[in-house]
Motif scaffolding. Structure first.
Motif, mmCIF file in Angstrom:
data_model
loop_
_atom_site.group_PDB
_atom_site.id
_atom_site.type_symbol
_atom_site.label_atom_id
_atom_site.label_comp_id
_atom_site.label_asym_id
_atom_site.label_seq_id
_atom_site.Cartn_x
_atom_site.Cartn_y
_atom_site.Cartn_z
ATOM 1 N N LYS A 1 0.934 -1.076 0.096
ATOM 2 C CA LYS A 1 -0.162 0.026 -0.154
ATOM 3 C C LYS A 1 0.930 1.359 0.002
ATOM 4 O O LYS A 1 1.889 1.386 0.528
ATOM 5 N N GLN A 2 0.482 2.207 -0.733
ATOM 6 C CA GLN A 2 1.086 3.455 -0.878
ATOM 7 C C GLN A 2 2.271 3.565 -1.668
ATOM 8 O O GLN A 2 2.944 4.557 -2.000
ATOM 9 N N GLN B 1 2.923 2.728 -5.052
ATOM 10 C CA GLN B 1 2.646 3.546 -6.151
ATOM 11 C C GLN B 1 2.395 5.054 -6.035
ATOM 12 O O GLN B 1 2.878 5.824 -6.733
ATOM 13 N N ASN B 2 1.667 5.300 -5.085
ATOM 14 C CA ASN B 2 1.213 6.605 -4.722
ATOM 15 C C ASN B 2 2.357 7.339 -4.322
ATOM 16 O O ASN B 2 2.403 8.634 -5.036
ATOM 17 N N LYS B 3 3.187 6.737 -3.604
ATOM 18 C CA LYS B 3 4.574 7.494 -3.118
ATOM 19 C C LYS B 3 5.238 8.007 -4.680
ATOM 20 O O LYS B 3 5.849 9.142 -4.498
ATOM 21 N N ILE B 4 5.395 6.986 -5.479
ATOM 22 C CA ILE B 4 6.210 7.104 -6.601
ATOM 23 C C ILE B 4 5.672 8.472 -7.474
ATOM 24 O O ILE B 4 6.419 9.068 -8.138
ATOM 25 N N SER B 5 4.307 8.332 -7.495
ATOM 26 C CA SER B 5 3.790 9.334 -8.471
ATOM 27 C C SER B 5 3.908 10.602 -7.893
ATOM 28 O O SER B 5 4.121 11.613 -8.477
ATOM 29 N N LYS B 6 3.929 10.849 -6.473
ATOM 30 C CA LYS B 6 4.309 12.258 -5.853
ATOM 31 C C LYS B 6 5.648 12.652 -6.184
ATOM 32 O O LYS B 6 5.811 13.743 -6.162
ATOM 33 N N GLU C 1 -7.270 3.488 -8.288
ATOM 34 C CA GLU C 1 -7.255 2.866 -6.856
ATOM 35 C C GLU C 1 -6.063 3.457 -5.945
ATOM 36 O O GLU C 1 -6.283 3.581 -4.903
ATOM 37 N N GLN C 2 -4.834 3.423 -6.881
ATOM 38 C CA GLN C 2 -3.739 3.762 -6.115
ATOM 39 C C GLN C 2 -3.609 5.348 -5.896
ATOM 40 O O GLN C 2 -2.497 5.772 -5.489
#
Length: 442
Positions: free
Chosen positions: A225-226, A228-233, A262-263
């Motif tokens: 969890k998080q 992929q989101n962290k990489i996008s940020k 979702e991510q």
């Protein structure tokens, strides 16, 4: 035995096979060979089948379109099926603005790479030429795709011909370095490596490319969890284009229509494929944000336009069946059905894990990877002299299922609309297959 076939099969050591079973028909989740034997299609015909085989609505869409327009180029002209599909894809894909069609997933990723690199040239940033990726990712078998999705076991023979990339480790809960006190510590280490590189080299890095939600061909590695989101940020923070591959993971395979939604990691560019047409015809698409698309707009002699094209780009028949496929997703509430049906996998975790050669089980949505090992404590992968794939095909056939493995990973990737009863049958037969295959693997 004398050769009776002239087909060279993909990813296959041809010497191992004296003959190949011929599939003569298929209906629902079942494949039927020339001898009348039935097998559950446990790999969704290479991860692309949505509704099962011989679906009347998809067949009707193909038939109707074939009577009107079989193929027409998108070079300087257009047609309704491609226009309708592009409009629908933009409507359901958050942050996307334009659609570029291609024939397959590898091509969609090649286009993604070209768009990302040319974007920076179009806006005058000529230093940004490097691509960052994750280790063990997979994006296709063409040269650009091999470069950004370099799996040594697959592509080692071509390494010298591939352009170099910046690679970062992928957090793998089953296999992470022993000197880390916890998996959480290892995740933080992975993210720190990415940020440190970005902060030092953001002037050179054009794009970060990764599969969305999970690495599939790399061994069914579900991202924590998080992650992929962290990489996008980080990509947004350091001005690096964020490119996602949803070819195998989008359209419900992992339980959501698009994993990037979702991510919470909206990309600049995203590639779709496999399940776009329900698995009935070959088609893929690369979508971009408005910012990316606008950079390609200018006078002809500016040479900003995208130099890429395929003979069958946006084929009308493929587009027509894709339109019907997307309509069926909504009409039949497929994503909700997948979320319910996928819970059947969880009921079998304990029984599968009790098999001696099973080291790890990884699952999300309608995807499961079962990693086979010779030693559970040491997590030693199984490497028999004969290919595991052939062993499992033969044993699976006896149980009435069509399986294809990736190295020491048994993959279950059934048609998305499989029923709960059919999925239970598939899992029971998979367990019997693993047990029967065990003596041949160790």
């Amino acid at each position: 035995m004398k050769d009776t076939s002239y087909v060279w099969h993909p990813n296959t050591q041809m010497q191992e096979w004296s003959k190949f079973d011929a599939i003569k028909s298929a209906e629902g989740v079942w494949l039927v060979d020339s001898n009348g034997n039935k097998m559950i299609d446990a790999v969704a015909s290479m991860w692309c089948n949505v509704w099962g085989h011989s679906n009347p609505e998809l067949i009707k869409a193909i038939t109707n379109q074939s009577k009107k327009l079989q193929h027409s180029s998108l070079f300087n002209i257009t047609h309704d099926p491609a226009e309708q599909l592009a409009k629908k894809l933009v409507e359901i894909s958050p942050g996307m603005h334009r659609v570029f069609y291609s024939d397959n997933g590898s091509s969609a990723m090649e286009i993604s790479i070209k768009i990302a690199l040319q974007y920076w040239k179009n806006i005058g940033e000529k230093k940004k030429t490097k691509i960052a990726t994750l280790e063990n990712g997979y994006h296709g078998d063409t040269f650009g795709a091999m470069a950004v999705g370099y799996v040594p076991e697959f592509f080692g023979k071509f390494k010298k011909q591939l352009f170099s990339t910046i690679q970062f480790p992928t957090p793998n809960q089953y296999r992470f370095p022993s000197h880390f006190t916890s998996f959480a510590d290892y995740q933080n280490h992975c993210m720190d490596k990415i940020e440190k590189k970005f902060s030092n080299s953001s002037d050179d890095i054009a794009a970060f490319i990764m599969e969305s939600g999970a690495q599939v061909a790399g061994g069914v590695l579900i991202y924590p969890k998080q992650f992929q989101n962290k990489i996008s940020k980080l990509c947004k923070k350091y001005g690096i284009l964020y490119v996602l591959d949803e070819i195998a993971t989008g359209f419900g395979r992992l339980g959501s229509m698009f994993q990037y939604e979702e991510q919470k990691s909206i990309p600049d560019i995203v590639a779709y494929g496999k399940m776009l047409t329900g698995g009935y015809l070959t088609m893929a698409a690369t979508l971009s944000s408005k910012k990316i698309y606008d950079s390609f707009i200018g006078n002809f002699n500016d040479w900003k336009h995208l130099f890429h094209g395929h003979t069958f780009t946006g084929n009308p028949i493929a587009a027509a069946v894709a339109n019907e496929n997307l309509y069926m997703y909504e009409k039949k509430h497929l994503i909700k059905k997948i979320q319910k049906t996928s819970k059947v996998f969880e009921k079998f975790y304990q029984e599968i894990s009790q098999i001696d050669i099973v080291g790890d089980i990884r699952h999300k949505g309608m995807l499961m990877g079962i990693e086979l090992v010779t030693d559970r404590d040491k997590k030693t992968p199984i490497h028999p002299k004969k290919s595991i794939n052939k062993i499992f095909y033969e044993e699976g056939k006896k149980q009435g299922i069509y399986l294809r493995t990736l190295g020491n990973i048994v993959m279950l990737v059934p048609p998305l609309a499989i029923t709960e009863k059919e999925l239970e049958l598939l899992l029971n037969r998979t367990i019997k297959t693993i047990i029967a295959a065990s003596p041949k693997l160790t």
